[in-house]
Motif scaffolding. Structure first.
Motif, mmCIF file in Angstrom:
data_model
loop_
_atom_site.group_PDB
_atom_site.id
_atom_site.type_symbol
_atom_site.label_atom_id
_atom_site.label_comp_id
_atom_site.label_asym_id
_atom_site.label_seq_id
_atom_site.Cartn_x
_atom_site.Cartn_y
_atom_site.Cartn_z
ATOM 1 N N MET A 1 16.139 -38.958 50.899
ATOM 2 C CA MET A 1 15.988 -39.613 49.813
ATOM 3 C C MET A 1 16.638 -39.077 48.390
ATOM 4 O O MET A 1 16.720 -40.036 47.364
ATOM 5 C CB MET A 1 14.626 -39.891 49.427
ATOM 6 N N LEU A 2 17.007 -37.914 48.416
ATOM 7 C CA LEU A 2 17.740 -37.219 47.114
ATOM 8 C C LEU A 2 19.111 -37.222 47.184
ATOM 9 O O LEU A 2 19.754 -36.711 46.211
ATOM 10 C CB LEU A 2 17.060 -35.856 46.999
ATOM 11 N N GLU A 3 19.670 -37.778 48.344
ATOM 12 C CA GLU A 3 21.192 -37.611 48.531
ATOM 13 C C GLU A 3 21.803 -38.611 47.554
ATOM 14 O O GLU A 3 21.327 -39.619 46.980
ATOM 15 C CB GLU A 3 21.449 -38.364 49.938
ATOM 16 N N ASN A 4 22.898 -37.823 46.994
ATOM 17 C CA ASN A 4 23.661 -38.917 45.910
ATOM 18 C C ASN A 4 22.871 -38.834 44.494
ATOM 19 O O ASN A 4 23.123 -39.619 43.778
ATOM 20 C CB ASN A 4 24.190 -40.094 46.265
ATOM 21 N N ARG A 5 21.887 -37.951 44.359
ATOM 22 C CA ARG A 5 21.077 -37.910 43.050
ATOM 23 C C ARG A 5 21.474 -36.663 42.494
ATOM 24 O O ARG A 5 21.543 -35.906 43.058
ATOM 25 C CB ARG A 5 19.573 -38.128 43.505
ATOM 26 N N ASN A 6 21.285 -36.748 41.255
ATOM 27 C CA ASN A 6 21.157 -35.369 40.459
ATOM 28 C C ASN A 6 20.283 -35.348 39.111
ATOM 29 O O ASN A 6 19.246 -36.332 39.160
ATOM 30 C CB ASN A 6 22.665 -35.366 39.755
ATOM 31 N N GLY A 7 20.462 -34.455 38.467
ATOM 32 C CA GLY A 7 19.453 -34.453 37.383
ATOM 33 C C GLY A 7 18.299 -33.627 37.641
ATOM 34 O O GLY A 7 18.054 -32.871 38.739
ATOM 35 N N SER A 8 17.292 -33.680 36.830
ATOM 36 C CA SER A 8 16.198 -32.537 36.950
ATOM 37 C C SER A 8 15.049 -33.354 37.903
ATOM 38 O O SER A 8 15.270 -34.608 38.269
ATOM 39 C CB SER A 8 15.239 -32.672 35.726
ATOM 40 N N LEU A 9 14.479 -32.603 38.708
ATOM 41 C CA LEU A 9 13.446 -32.983 39.644
ATOM 42 C C LEU A 9 12.105 -32.423 39.386
ATOM 43 O O LEU A 9 11.919 -31.205 39.113
ATOM 44 C CB LEU A 9 13.777 -32.665 41.000
ATOM 45 N N VAL A 10 10.847 -32.898 39.598
ATOM 46 C CA VAL A 10 9.610 -32.696 39.538
ATOM 47 C C VAL A 10 8.988 -33.091 40.669
ATOM 48 O O VAL A 10 8.886 -34.133 41.302
ATOM 49 C CB VAL A 10 8.900 -33.111 38.230
ATOM 50 N N ASP A 11 7.987 -32.005 40.922
ATOM 51 C CA ASP A 11 7.024 -32.145 42.507
ATOM 52 C C ASP A 11 5.693 -32.070 41.610
ATOM 53 O O ASP A 11 5.278 -31.233 41.417
ATOM 54 C CB ASP A 11 7.180 -31.289 43.600
ATOM 55 N N ILE A 12 4.959 -33.290 42.009
ATOM 56 C CA ILE A 12 3.677 -33.344 41.163
ATOM 57 C C ILE A 12 2.588 -33.108 42.210
ATOM 58 O O ILE A 12 2.339 -33.504 43.228
ATOM 59 C CB ILE A 12 3.349 -34.834 40.814
ATOM 60 N N GLY A 13 2.027 -31.830 42.067
ATOM 61 C CA GLY A 13 1.106 -31.212 42.954
ATOM 62 C C GLY A 13 1.952 -30.519 44.038
ATOM 63 O O GLY A 13 1.865 -30.708 45.122
ATOM 64 N N SER A 14 2.724 -29.523 43.268
ATOM 65 C CA SER A 14 3.776 -28.920 44.213
ATOM 66 C C SER A 14 3.251 -27.858 45.343
ATOM 67 O O SER A 14 3.923 -27.153 46.170
ATOM 68 C CB SER A 14 4.614 -27.927 43.251
ATOM 69 N N GLY A 15 1.893 -27.382 45.556
ATOM 70 C CA GLY A 15 1.307 -26.654 46.476
ATOM 71 C C GLY A 15 1.704 -25.436 46.424
ATOM 72 O O GLY A 15 1.981 -24.579 45.544
ATOM 73 N N ASP A 16 2.613 -25.023 47.423
ATOM 74 C CA ASP A 16 3.118 -23.624 47.696
ATOM 75 C C ASP A 16 4.483 -23.727 47.636
ATOM 76 O O ASP A 16 5.398 -22.700 47.737
ATOM 77 C CB ASP A 16 2.844 -23.216 49.351
ATOM 78 N N GLY A 17 5.088 -24.767 46.957
ATOM 79 C CA GLY A 17 6.455 -24.625 46.390
ATOM 80 C C GLY A 17 7.567 -25.164 47.442
ATOM 81 O O GLY A 17 8.671 -25.045 47.056
ATOM 82 N N ARG A 18 7.354 -25.383 48.578
ATOM 83 C CA ARG A 18 8.302 -25.423 49.647
ATOM 84 C C ARG A 18 9.186 -26.796 49.013
ATOM 85 O O ARG A 18 10.375 -26.757 49.382
ATOM 86 C CB ARG A 18 7.663 -25.693 50.811
ATOM 87 N N VAL A 19 8.840 -27.662 48.600
ATOM 88 C CA VAL A 19 9.558 -28.960 48.222
ATOM 89 C C VAL A 19 10.530 -28.546 47.087
ATOM 90 O O VAL A 19 11.764 -28.956 46.867
ATOM 91 C CB VAL A 19 8.671 -30.233 48.053
ATOM 92 N N VAL A 20 9.896 -27.964 46.144
ATOM 93 C CA VAL A 20 10.786 -27.531 44.828
ATOM 94 C C VAL A 20 11.703 -26.592 45.220
ATOM 95 O O VAL A 20 13.084 -26.629 44.797
ATOM 96 C CB VAL A 20 10.042 -26.871 43.958
ATOM 97 N N ILE A 21 11.627 -25.728 46.197
ATOM 98 C CA ILE A 21 12.464 -24.593 46.698
ATOM 99 C C ILE A 21 13.537 -25.373 47.549
ATOM 100 O O ILE A 21 14.735 -24.967 47.464
ATOM 101 C CB ILE A 21 11.754 -23.634 47.537
#
Length: 230
Positions: free
Chosen positions: A84-104
């Motif tokens: 879902m992030l393909e062809n997207r850019n800019g800043s990203l935030v994960d709300i309730g990031s847990g152990d950080g795997r999505v952010v990483i």
């Protein structure tokens, strides 16, 4: 001259000697038992304190009005988010990031990714994982309550929510985000928004919402009518 009495002490003398030795031995045993008791008490107390310190950040969210428990994202969920992030850019935030795997994972795709998490143990672990994977310069993790944070300057928002929080979070994001933002919901969709894209099945389902459509905030051209002579 050595006498028989000097070689063989009388029964009375032996009983007196034993009477002196027995209390001394019992005293030593009692002191040893007391020392072991103190050590065991200190050990149990220290263990309970450590368990309390570790468990409290995990239990506290369950006591909140809106509970957002820690459930690690599956590999399929992460892949669907990245899709879902393909062809997207800019800043990203994960709300309730847990152990950080999505952010990483997002940082490895070139995003400047940020995670907000209330559990300090998970935040510290996320920072370690980002450092271990070599993306610590592109990631940041904050210990914060999501309801006290403004997400207005993020173009991409990821949330692993629960049904109880989605209506309130939908309203919050609609008030704060710009029209070019995309919100990606995992596990549970938002109640009122209509997703622009959907992928995955079951618990791995991911919904993407473009705010310009969900909020109908497309720019409208202004029609200028020429003035007519009276």
């Amino acid at each position: 001259q050595v006498t028989e009495n000097s070689l063989c002490p009388s029964p009375g003398a032996m009983s007196q000697a034993l009477a002196k030795e027995v209390p001394q031995e019992e005293g030593e045993r009692g002191s040893r038992r007391s020392s072991w008791g103190l050590l065991v008490t200190a050990g149990v107390g220290g263990t309970l304190v450590a368990l309390y310190a570790v468990a409290t950040p995990f239990v506290t969210p369950a006591l909140r009005k809106v509970c957002l428990p820690f459930v690690p994202a599956t590999a399929a969920q992460i892949q669907n988010v990245l899709k879902m992030l393909e062809n997207r850019n800019g800043s990203l935030v994960d709300i309730g990031s847990g152990d950080g795997r999505v952010v990483i994972a997002a940082a490895k795709k070139g995003f400047q990714a940020v995670g907000y998490e209330l559990n300090p143990w998970l935040v510290w672990y996320s920072r370690y994982c980002a450092w271990r994977d070599g993306v610590h310069q592109n990631t940041k993790f904050y210990i914060s309550d999501l309801w006290k944070v403004s997400f207005s300057h993020y173009r991409n928002v990821v949330v692993f929510g629960v049904p109880q929080m989605m209506p309130q979070l939908e309203k919050k994001l609609e008030e704060e985000l710009e029209c070019h933002a995309r919100v990606i919901a995992c596990r549970f969709p938002f109640p009122c928004w209509i997703p622009d894209h959907t992928t995955g099945e079951g618990i791995d389902t991911v919904w993407a919402y473009d705010l310009k459509h969900s909020r109908r905030c497309e720019t409208k051209s202004l029609e200028i009518t020429p003035e007519t002579e009276s």
